[in-house]
Design a protein around this motif. Sequence first.
Motif, PDB file in Angstrom:
ATOM      1  N   LEU A 118      -9.472  -2.258  -3.328  1.00  0.00           N
ATOM      2  CA  LEU A 118      -8.522  -2.875  -2.935  1.00  0.00           C
ATOM      3  C   LEU A 118      -8.872  -3.914  -1.559  1.00  0.00           C
ATOM      4  N   SER A 119     -10.182  -3.720  -0.352  1.00  0.00           N
ATOM      5  CA  SER A 119     -10.678  -4.166   0.497  1.00  0.00           C
ATOM      6  C   SER A 119     -10.908  -5.953  -0.435  1.00  0.00           C
ATOM      7  N   ALA A 120     -11.666  -5.394  -1.961  1.00  0.00           N
ATOM      8  CA  ALA A 120     -12.467  -6.641  -2.414  1.00  0.00           C
ATOM      9  C   ALA A 120     -11.661  -7.753  -2.714  1.00  0.00           C
ATOM     10  N   VAL A 121      -9.880  -6.822  -3.417  1.00  0.00           N
ATOM     11  CA  VAL A 121      -9.606  -7.291  -3.782  1.00  0.00           C
ATOM     12  C   VAL A 121      -8.893  -8.604  -3.032  1.00  0.00           C
ATOM     13  N   MET A 122      -8.970  -7.982  -1.507  1.00  0.00           N
ATOM     14  CA  MET A 122      -8.084  -8.950  -0.504  1.00  0.00           C
ATOM     15  C   MET A 122      -9.389  -9.875  -0.055  1.00  0.00           C
ATOM     16  N   ALA A 155      -9.465   2.187  -9.988  1.00  0.00           N
ATOM     17  CA  ALA A 155     -10.269   3.007  -8.763  1.00  0.00           C
ATOM     18  C   ALA A 155     -10.128   4.308  -9.224  1.00  0.00           C
ATOM     19  N   VAL A 156      -8.581   4.647  -9.523  1.00  0.00           N
ATOM     20  CA  VAL A 156      -7.998   5.997  -9.436  1.00  0.00           C
ATOM     21  C   VAL A 156      -9.025   6.736 -10.794  1.00  0.00           C
ATOM     22  N   LYS A 157      -8.743   5.676 -11.942  1.00  0.00           N
ATOM     23  CA  LYS A 157      -9.671   6.697 -13.277  1.00  0.00           C
ATOM     24  C   LYS A 157     -10.435   6.495 -13.786  1.00  0.00           C
ATOM     25  N   ILE A 158     -11.425   5.386 -12.445  1.00  0.00           N
ATOM     26  CA  ILE A 158     -12.745   5.167 -13.089  1.00  0.00           C
ATOM     27  C   ILE A 158     -13.438   6.298 -11.481  1.00  0.00           C
ATOM     28  N   ASP A 159     -13.502   6.330 -10.404  1.00  0.00           N
ATOM     29  CA  ASP A 159     -13.929   6.750  -9.550  1.00  0.00           C
ATOM     30  C   ASP A 159     -13.249   6.631  -8.200  1.00  0.00           C
ATOM     31  N   PRO A 160     -11.578   7.828  -8.236  1.00  0.00           N
ATOM     32  CA  PRO A 160     -10.684   7.673  -6.808  1.00  0.00           C
ATOM     33  C   PRO A 160     -11.955   6.919  -5.108  1.00  0.00           C
ATOM     34  N   SER A 161     -12.832   7.669  -4.862  1.00  0.00           N
ATOM     35  CA  SER A 161     -13.274   7.279  -3.908  1.00  0.00           C
ATOM     36  C   SER A 161     -14.108   5.846  -3.754  1.00  0.00           C
ATOM     37  N   LEU A 162     -13.245   5.345  -4.649  1.00  0.00           N
ATOM     38  CA  LEU A 162     -13.698   3.520  -4.639  1.00  0.00           C
ATOM     39  C   LEU A 162     -12.779   2.661  -3.918  1.00  0.00           C
ATOM     40  N   GLY A 176     -20.475   1.233  -9.809  1.00  0.00           N
ATOM     41  CA  GLY A 176     -21.134   1.293  -8.861  1.00  0.00           C
ATOM     42  C   GLY A 176     -19.883  -0.944  -8.763  1.00  0.00           C
ATOM     43  N   PHE A 177     -20.411  -1.460 -10.222  1.00  0.00           N
ATOM     44  CA  PHE A 177     -19.948  -2.731 -10.173  1.00  0.00           C
ATOM     45  C   PHE A 177     -18.071  -3.162  -9.629  1.00  0.00           C
ATOM     46  N   LEU A 178     -17.763  -2.079  -9.962  1.00  0.00           N
ATOM     47  CA  LEU A 178     -16.076  -2.198  -9.936  1.00  0.00           C
ATOM     48  C   LEU A 178     -16.384  -3.355  -8.797  1.00  0.00           C
ATOM     49  N   PRO A 179     -16.015  -2.721  -7.194  1.00  0.00           N
ATOM     50  CA  PRO A 179     -15.610  -4.168  -6.278  1.00  0.00           C
ATOM     51  C   PRO A 179     -16.134  -5.330  -6.399  1.00  0.00           C
ATOM     52  N   VAL A 180     -17.803  -5.833  -6.470  1.00  0.00           N
ATOM     53  CA  VAL A 180     -17.905  -6.904  -6.494  1.00  0.00           C
ATOM     54  C   VAL A 180     -17.249  -7.368  -7.784  1.00  0.00           C
ATOM     55  N   ILE A 181     -17.008  -6.885  -9.166  1.00  0.00           N
ATOM     56  CA  ILE A 181     -15.930  -7.089  -9.890  1.00  0.00           C
ATOM     57  C   ILE A 181     -14.499  -7.463  -9.383  1.00  0.00           C
ATOM     58  N   LEU A 220       0.544  -0.839  -0.034  1.00  0.00           N
ATOM     59  CA  LEU A 220       0.088   0.052   0.148  1.00  0.00           C
ATOM     60  C   LEU A 220       0.904   1.410  -0.319  1.00  0.00           C
ATOM     61  N   ALA A 221       1.996   1.279   0.226  1.00  0.00           N
ATOM     62  CA  ALA A 221       2.693   2.307   0.212  1.00  0.00           C
ATOM     63  C   ALA A 221       3.449   2.701  -0.625  1.00  0.00           C
ATOM     64  N   GLY A 222       3.850   1.726  -1.406  1.00  0.00           N
ATOM     65  CA  GLY A 222       4.756   1.594  -2.530  1.00  0.00           C
ATOM     66  C   GLY A 222       2.996   2.636  -3.773  1.00  0.00           C
ATOM     67  N   LEU A 223       2.016   2.238  -3.757  1.00  0.00           N
ATOM     68  CA  LEU A 223       0.412   2.197  -4.360  1.00  0.00           C
ATOM     69  C   LEU A 223       0.450   3.507  -4.053  1.00  0.00           C
ATOM     70  N   LEU A 224       0.746   4.556  -2.610  1.00  0.00           N
ATOM     71  CA  LEU A 224       0.279   6.107  -2.121  1.00  0.00           C
ATOM     72  C   LEU A 224       1.339   6.907  -3.136  1.00  0.00           C
ATOM     73  N   VAL A 225       1.974   5.993  -3.007  1.00  0.00           N
ATOM     74  CA  VAL A 225       3.130   7.271  -4.100  1.00  0.00           C
ATOM     75  C   VAL A 225       3.242   6.880  -5.385  1.00  0.00           C
ATOM     76  N   THR A 226       2.505   6.099  -5.812  1.00  0.00           N
ATOM     77  CA  THR A 226       2.783   5.900  -7.159  1.00  0.00           C
ATOM     78  C   THR A 226       1.468   6.649  -8.320  1.00  0.00           C
ATOM     79  N   TYR A 227       0.683   6.272  -7.191  1.00  0.00           N
ATOM     80  CA  TYR A 227      -0.826   7.216  -7.916  1.00  0.00           C
ATOM     81  C   TYR A 227      -1.024   8.818  -7.046  1.00  0.00           C
ATOM     82  N   ASN A 228      -0.022   8.927  -5.841  1.00  0.00           N
ATOM     83  CA  ASN A 228      -0.088  10.423  -5.401  1.00  0.00           C
ATOM     84  C   ASN A 228      -0.852  10.207  -4.060  1.00  0.00           C
TER      85      ASN A 228
END
Length: 507
Positions: free
Chosen positions: A418-422, A406-413, A371-376, A182-190
């Motif tokens: 990421l929780s859905a992936v875990m 998520a950053v591209k489609i809806d940053p609030s998601l 809205g379908f992104l997390p379940v997908i 996550l630390a790396g992702l925060l840096v990558t996507y600022n």
Amino acid sequence: MQLIDYSSSFMSVIPAFLALALAVFTRRVLLSLTIGIIIGVLMLTGHHPLNALTHFKDIAVSLVWADGDWSFGKLKILIFLLLLGIFTSLLTYSGSNQAFADWAKQHIQSRHGAKMLTACLVFVTFIDDYFHSLAVGAIARPVTDRFKVSRAKLAYILDSTAAPMCVLMPVSSWGASIIATLAGLLVTYNLTGYTPMGMFVAMSAMNYYALFALLMVFFVAYFSFDIGSMTRFEQQALSKNHEEQAVSNNLKGRVYALIIPVLVLIFATISAMLYTGAQALDRFSILGAFENIDVNTSLVFGGILGVLAVLACTVGTIPAHVYPKAVWQGMKSMFGAICILILAWLISTVVSEMRTGEFLSTLIAGNIHPGFLPVILFVLSSVMAFATGTSWGTFGIMLPIAAAMAVKIDPSLIIPCLSAVMAGAVCGDHCSPISDTTILSSTGAQCNHIDHVTSQLPYALTVAAATASGYLVLGFTHSALLGFGLTAVVLAVLILVLRSKKTTLAA
């Protein structure tokens, strides 16, 4: 040697699917994995037998040789398995397992008490999933045997508490690795509005599969909620005695001879984890140490001290001439698990080279409602972890993909995604016969591997169905509480339906 690229072809799933299907239908895990490996290697080398043989040799060597240097990580896991086999065998030969079971019977008055004890041990051994499955299996098996709890039920409790707890806890091998990612992702996507720890905690609160898989274990343990093949295994366990008896009728085991070695094993392993992690730090911190731990070395160190503790506690209990036999029997008991694990590692390499993960990740490309992104992502991560047999590999592939989408489609998601992936990674790992955690859970319980897979699957799929509904709501409402609530409601309804169906069939 140039390998064929299957990253954009459905053929990339063939070796993994073939191995999984054969394992389930033939119940011959070693044969099924071997066939999957052979087919995969042939496909990668254009069906050229000599090239396939050469590439198989390269894959096998890669288990101990990587990037021009020796890599002993996997070998250390195998050594730990042998040490734990010796550890358990010495406890059995000394009668300590039986003595602990006799002691537990005086304090635990029911089958559900034995199962609840096993489930609660995760709060002590959550540091690592391998460690939990094997150590708790050794501790709990004599108790669950005494109360005639099936080995399949024990394996389910071990497996469904190991990964879910590890993935939720920041102070664990899983948590530390995810936080570092996550630390790396925060840096990558600022992403300046989060910290790695803060994001991990928020993600854990939305990891509906891990949370409800844990709750399901305690529900199953307390209320004896048996579905699918678990019903048959529990009925068989009630009708027969499969307790581990002391080898000699003249041996009288002692409870402390089990408790002290187990405590030494746990304390030594955790201490070694902190020590190995601290070596990479300029300034010590608990979280920093767990981000850098050498889990495999720590397990071997803990295993060695655990075996030495057993030897010290059983001096005078086991005749000197019996020790070699006990050691050999302990090592031999792990040979089957070691063979399965080695083949699982080999097919995991083949699946990686087939680019199965990359192909599956392309399935969500295109125009979709945010809205379908997390379940997908949950479903895709589950399929990927099931096909590859690894949660960690799924994290590595899918967390960056989920963050980018998520950053591209809806940053609030981003946190829900990421929780859905875990969640999906843990779900697929639970269902997969080639998952190392699944293999080690059946090993810890000394349960037939396919019996464990088939009996755990209905529980995992029930929780997965409820989880999918929760992520659907989370994606459209952005409310973690509503998603949690719907997951709970759907799971309750599914349990009621399954229970009523079971009652109807029994009638």
